[in-house]
Design a protein around this motif. Structure first.
Motif, PDB file in Angstrom:
ATOM      1  N   LEU A   1      -3.683   9.528   2.159  1.00  0.00           N
ATOM      2  CA  LEU A   1      -3.256   8.188   1.774  1.00  0.00           C
ATOM      3  C   LEU A   1      -1.994   7.775   2.523  1.00  0.00           C
ATOM      4  CD1 LEU A   1      -3.993   8.174  -2.071  1.00  0.00           C
ATOM      5  CD2 LEU A   1      -5.430   7.373  -0.184  1.00  0.00           C
TER       6      LEU A   1
ATOM      7  N   LYS B   1      -6.744  -6.367  -3.132  1.00  0.00           N
ATOM      8  CA  LYS B   1      -5.883  -5.172  -3.149  1.00  0.00           C
ATOM      9  C   LYS B   1      -4.855  -5.274  -4.271  1.00  0.00           C
ATOM     10  CE  LYS B   1      -3.749  -1.407  -1.656  1.00  0.00           C
ATOM     11  NZ  LYS B   1      -2.788  -1.355  -2.779  1.00  0.00           N
TER      12      LYS B   1
ATOM     13  N   LEU C   1      -3.035   6.575   5.832  1.00  0.00           N
ATOM     14  CA  LEU C   1      -3.604   5.224   5.762  1.00  0.00           C
ATOM     15  C   LEU C   1      -2.501   4.170   5.704  1.00  0.00           C
ATOM     16  CD1 LEU C   1      -6.630   5.650   3.310  1.00  0.00           C
ATOM     17  CD2 LEU C   1      -6.734   5.077   5.757  1.00  0.00           C
ATOM     18  N   VAL C   2      -1.431   4.495   5.012  1.00  0.00           N
ATOM     19  CA  VAL C   2      -0.289   3.571   4.944  1.00  0.00           C
ATOM     20  C   VAL C   2       0.263   3.327   6.347  1.00  0.00           C
ATOM     21  CG1 VAL C   2       2.059   3.264   4.098  1.00  0.00           C
ATOM     22  CG2 VAL C   2       0.305   4.187   2.576  1.00  0.00           C
TER      23      VAL C   2
ATOM     24  N   ILE D   1       0.848  -1.191   0.000  1.00  0.00           N
ATOM     25  CA  ILE D   1       0.000   0.000   0.000  1.00  0.00           C
ATOM     26  C   ILE D   1       0.890   1.248   0.000  1.00  0.00           C
ATOM     27  CG2 ILE D   1      -0.219  -0.093   2.522  1.00  0.00           C
ATOM     28  CD1 ILE D   1      -3.013   1.112   2.249  1.00  0.00           C
TER      29      ILE D   1
ATOM     30  N   LYS E   1     -10.350   5.880  -2.402  1.00  0.00           N
ATOM     31  CA  LYS E   1      -9.914   7.270  -2.557  1.00  0.00           C
ATOM     32  C   LYS E   1      -9.067   7.438  -3.820  1.00  0.00           C
ATOM     33  CE  LYS E   1      -9.861   8.547   2.381  1.00  0.00           C
ATOM     34  NZ  LYS E   1     -10.772   9.722   2.288  1.00  0.00           N
TER      35      LYS E   1
ATOM     36  N   TYR F   1      -8.208   2.977   1.014  1.00  0.00           N
ATOM     37  CA  TYR F   1      -7.107   3.490   0.181  1.00  0.00           C
ATOM     38  C   TYR F   1      -7.480   3.395  -1.296  1.00  0.00           C
ATOM     39  CZ  TYR F   1      -2.405   4.252  -1.620  1.00  0.00           C
ATOM     40  OH  TYR F   1      -1.315   4.758  -2.294  1.00  0.00           O
ATOM     41  N   GLN F   2      -7.949   2.231  -1.705  1.00  0.00           N
ATOM     42  CA  GLN F   2      -8.268   2.036  -3.118  1.00  0.00           C
ATOM     43  C   GLN F   2      -9.452   2.887  -3.550  1.00  0.00           C
ATOM     44  OE1 GLN F   2      -7.193  -2.244  -4.636  1.00  0.00           O
ATOM     45  NE2 GLN F   2      -8.305  -2.451  -2.709  1.00  0.00           N
TER      46      GLN F   2
END
Length: 302
Positions: free
Chosen positions: A215, A264, A218-219, A13, A241, A238-239
């Motif tokens: 993002l 993912k 989020l990581v 990610i 957004k 994440y995906q």
């Protein structure tokens, strides 16, 4: 004979926004590439280079003049020119290495099927850097100019949190997840050109600093999760957004919209492997769709 080895990579990610300095969570793989180097007794000023695939079949072979790196003989002109370009950039970083009147026999060997896309280029950059004793991140900038996470994976034997701005920073991670046995990698039966995808779908878009920060956060959250539910929530958010920003569909929406677990994309969207979370009958689900290469997390990741 000297042996050098570098790990392959999977990008969990942080894809795309890592190019703008965001954090990236990456996974060195148990599969990589090796380089075997022998200095020959002859004083012939040449490099004999043989590249082999994972099954020991010949990928290509080439003979270089050592000091000029001119191609003297080859079985594959385009691949040899690519290697020649890397070696010539390496020469700029350590010119003295190529000035001796020596001869070398070099052999590379992949540890995985080439089409898996685990980093034949990044491992090659790292292997050459180890042999010639130069900085792999500098050589990467002069050649493929990726974000560098793949070089960091080649160097490290555990998952990493990576960023490259303002300088390269690598933090080793201990994954104390109790749900690792619920994570699998599924090969999508196609090799994707990561650089082309990034160029087409991200590089040319106006930068959204707020999104990049969201993002990146989020990581960081992904490195701290405790439950499968929280892990799935972060992967999906994440995906979601990123898909809105890039105006590109997620791989799950394209191929697996009826799957109840998470899917993912890893690195470039739509290519190589995806990470999936286990659900009852998941192997039959993917195999019925023609995706037969399903690798448990523990078998793939260091």
């Amino acid at each position: 004979m000297k042996k050098f080895r570098s790990n392959g990579k999977l990008f969990l990610i942080g894809e795309y926004v890592v190019m703008d300095g965001a954090k990236a969570f990456a996974l060195p793989t148990k599969y990589g590439q090796c380089l075997f180097v022998s200095q020959l007794s002859e004083q012939s000023n040449v490099i004999y280079w043989t590249a082999k695939k994972h099954d020991d079949s010949l990928w290509f072979e080439v003979k270089f003049e050592l000091s000029s790196l001119e191609i003297l003989e080859t079985s594959h002109q385009k691949l040899s020119e690519s290697l020649q370009s890397i070696l010539r950039q390496a020469k700029q970083l350590n010119p003295s290495f190529f000035e001796s009147n020596l001869a070398y026999n070099c052999e590379t060997k992949l540890e995985y099927p080439q089409q898996w896309g685990l980093g034949s280029s990044s491992t090659l950059i790292d292997l050459i850097s180890k042999w010639i004793e130069i900085d792999p991140f500098e050589l990467n900038k002069m050649t493929f100019n990726t974000s560098g996470y793949d070089i960091a994976c080649a160097h490290n034997n555990q998952p990493i949190l990576y960023s490259n701005q303002p300088i390269v920073e690598v933090e080793k991670l201990e994954l104390n997840w109790n749900f690792i046995d619920d994570l699998y990698f599924v090969y999508l039966n196609q090799k994707q050109d990561t650089q082309a995808v990034v160029g087409n779908h991200y590089k040319n878009k106006p930068k959204d600093l707020e999104l990049i920060n969201e993002l990146s956060n989020l990581v960081i959250e992904a490195t701290k999760v405790k439950t499968l539910h929280d892990f799935e929530a972060i992967m999906d958010e994440y995906q979601d957004k990123l898909a809105v920003f890039m105006n590109q569909p997620k791989v799950k929406d394209l191929y697996f919209s009826d799957y109840t677990g998470s899917v993912k994309s890893l690195g470039a969207w739509g290519g190589d492997f995806v990470l999936v979370t286990k659900r009852k009958g998941f192997e039959d689900y993917f195999k019925q769709k023609g995706y037969n290469i399903i690798v448990p997390f523990r078998e793939m990741i260091l």
